[in-house]
Design a protein around this motif. Sequence first.
Motif, PDB file in Angstrom:
ATOM      1  N   THR A 108       0.665  -1.267   0.014  1.00  0.00           N
ATOM      2  CA  THR A 108       0.022   0.009   0.048  1.00  0.00           C
ATOM      3  C   THR A 108       0.831   1.294  -0.017  1.00  0.00           C
ATOM      4  O   THR A 108       0.276   2.402   0.235  1.00  0.00           O
ATOM      5  N   ILE A 109       2.226   1.038  -0.357  1.00  0.00           N
ATOM      6  CA  ILE A 109       2.890   2.407  -0.399  1.00  0.00           C
ATOM      7  C   ILE A 109       2.887   2.623  -1.657  1.00  0.00           C
ATOM      8  O   ILE A 109       2.928   1.918  -2.783  1.00  0.00           O
ATOM      9  N   ASP A 110       2.336   4.001  -2.180  1.00  0.00           N
ATOM     10  CA  ASP A 110       2.533   4.398  -3.687  1.00  0.00           C
ATOM     11  C   ASP A 110       3.694   4.318  -4.416  1.00  0.00           C
ATOM     12  O   ASP A 110       3.807   3.634  -5.558  1.00  0.00           O
ATOM     13  N   LEU A 111       4.727   4.674  -3.972  1.00  0.00           N
ATOM     14  CA  LEU A 111       6.071   4.675  -4.606  1.00  0.00           C
ATOM     15  C   LEU A 111       7.408   4.477  -3.642  1.00  0.00           C
ATOM     16  O   LEU A 111       7.246   4.855  -2.596  1.00  0.00           O
TER      17      LEU A 111
ATOM     18  N   TYR B 273      15.561  -8.801   0.359  1.00  0.00           N
ATOM     19  CA  TYR B 273      16.920  -8.602   0.305  1.00  0.00           C
ATOM     20  C   TYR B 273      17.271  -7.034   0.189  1.00  0.00           C
ATOM     21  O   TYR B 273      18.317  -6.542   0.455  1.00  0.00           O
ATOM     22  N   THR B 274      16.243  -6.620  -0.210  1.00  0.00           N
ATOM     23  CA  THR B 274      15.994  -4.978  -0.329  1.00  0.00           C
ATOM     24  C   THR B 274      15.772  -4.127   0.907  1.00  0.00           C
ATOM     25  O   THR B 274      15.316  -4.800   2.088  1.00  0.00           O
ATOM     26  N   ARG B 275      16.143  -2.953   0.993  1.00  0.00           N
ATOM     27  CA  ARG B 275      15.697  -2.062   1.980  1.00  0.00           C
ATOM     28  C   ARG B 275      15.122  -0.753   1.619  1.00  0.00           C
ATOM     29  O   ARG B 275      15.916  -0.225   0.572  1.00  0.00           O
ATOM     30  N   PRO B 276      14.006  -0.344   1.819  1.00  0.00           N
ATOM     31  CA  PRO B 276      13.345   0.907   1.642  1.00  0.00           C
ATOM     32  C   PRO B 276      14.430   2.351   1.923  1.00  0.00           C
ATOM     33  O   PRO B 276      14.810   2.172   2.900  1.00  0.00           O
ATOM     34  N   VAL B 277      14.456   2.997   0.916  1.00  0.00           N
ATOM     35  CA  VAL B 277      15.245   4.118   1.281  1.00  0.00           C
ATOM     36  C   VAL B 277      14.500   5.350   0.865  1.00  0.00           C
ATOM     37  O   VAL B 277      15.051   6.555   1.476  1.00  0.00           O
ATOM     38  N   ALA B 278      13.520   5.387   0.082  1.00  0.00           N
ATOM     39  CA  ALA B 278      12.550   6.358  -0.191  1.00  0.00           C
ATOM     40  C   ALA B 278      11.102   6.043  -0.086  1.00  0.00           C
ATOM     41  O   ALA B 278      10.840   5.028  -0.949  1.00  0.00           O
ATOM     42  N   LEU B 279       9.920   6.582   0.692  1.00  0.00           N
ATOM     43  CA  LEU B 279       8.641   6.187   0.359  1.00  0.00           C
ATOM     44  C   LEU B 279       8.148   7.328   0.005  1.00  0.00           C
ATOM     45  O   LEU B 279       8.353   8.427   0.598  1.00  0.00           O
ATOM     46  N   VAL B 280       7.047   7.266  -0.834  1.00  0.00           N
ATOM     47  CA  VAL B 280       6.269   8.399  -1.439  1.00  0.00           C
ATOM     48  C   VAL B 280       4.800   8.011  -1.264  1.00  0.00           C
ATOM     49  O   VAL B 280       4.502   7.210  -1.856  1.00  0.00           O
ATOM     50  N   GLU B 281       4.108   9.038  -0.848  1.00  0.00           N
ATOM     51  CA  GLU B 281       2.556   8.833  -0.782  1.00  0.00           C
ATOM     52  C   GLU B 281       1.963  10.092  -1.457  1.00  0.00           C
ATOM     53  O   GLU B 281       2.557  11.055  -1.115  1.00  0.00           O
TER      54      GLU B 281
ATOM     55  N   TRP C 101       0.176   7.909   8.399  1.00  0.00           N
ATOM     56  CA  TRP C 101       0.375   7.087   9.232  1.00  0.00           C
ATOM     57  C   TRP C 101       1.174   5.737   8.597  1.00  0.00           C
ATOM     58  O   TRP C 101       1.871   5.329   9.376  1.00  0.00           O
ATOM     59  N   LYS C 102       0.839   5.526   7.359  1.00  0.00           N
ATOM     60  CA  LYS C 102       1.751   4.497   6.900  1.00  0.00           C
ATOM     61  C   LYS C 102       3.136   4.742   6.749  1.00  0.00           C
ATOM     62  O   LYS C 102       4.014   3.880   6.909  1.00  0.00           O
ATOM     63  N   LEU C 103       3.389   6.203   6.406  1.00  0.00           N
ATOM     64  CA  LEU C 103       5.079   6.682   6.230  1.00  0.00           C
ATOM     65  C   LEU C 103       5.358   6.483   7.569  1.00  0.00           C
ATOM     66  O   LEU C 103       6.696   6.126   7.831  1.00  0.00           O
TER      67      LEU C 103
ATOM     68  N   VAL D 245       7.997  10.924   2.202  1.00  0.00           N
ATOM     69  CA  VAL D 245       7.331  11.945   1.584  1.00  0.00           C
ATOM     70  C   VAL D 245       5.848  11.835   1.081  1.00  0.00           C
ATOM     71  O   VAL D 245       5.486  10.828   0.962  1.00  0.00           O
ATOM     72  N   LEU D 246       5.110  12.848   1.792  1.00  0.00           N
ATOM     73  CA  LEU D 246       3.744  13.023   1.290  1.00  0.00           C
ATOM     74  C   LEU D 246       3.469  14.184   0.557  1.00  0.00           C
ATOM     75  O   LEU D 246       3.724  15.259   1.138  1.00  0.00           O
TER      76      LEU D 246
END
Length: 197
Positions: A74-77, A92-100, A112-114, A123-124
């Motif tokens: 449910t994370i947009d990008l 094996y990957t790790r999130p480095v940037a989350l965008v909603e 809340w998700k972020l 980023v929202l």
Amino acid sequence: MLANAFTSIFVEEFKARAALDGAAFAPLWHAGGPTWTRVMVHSENKNSVLEKTLVRWADQTLGPNMISLHRWYTIDLMAVSPAFDQKMEYWYTRPVALVEHENRKDIETELWKLAHWRAPLKVLAFYQFGEKWLDEKLTTARRIVEGAQSSCPETDAEYLLLVGCNNRDGVTWRAESWQCGSTGWTSSSHATGVLIG
């Protein structure tokens, strides 16, 4: 700072998309809903403003070939490291940037998700529905982030809220950012010169 670099690229991509769409841009803005969401975050050809921003930001910050994943849990990008390929398992990957991206007034769910995902940049992007509304939403946003930090602290995360506002002089994006562990939020305004009408 991560948020400053992201904001700069975002404003460039927003202006570029407005120039590309020309007279069709304003009706897309006013349409809202799924139509505007495709412009901002979920395009069929990976040409949305936030997709292009995230890819450029990841290329400049992390190196080439970092991937943005659509609606992953449910994370947009999302940009991940190491670069994901189909031959490896995603864990094996790790999130480095989350965008909603929030097209309506419910920024709390997106934030809340972020707040509960781990990544150095969160980023929202959302839109202003009146000055009083925005003040209340920013106060709530700060409470959500600070509340999550009190129960599950992060030391390296940076939060960026991009708030779109259409006015006589064109679209302006207000950037509110906070680095975990710092004492306060910083604010900046970025006029695009893009006239929506």
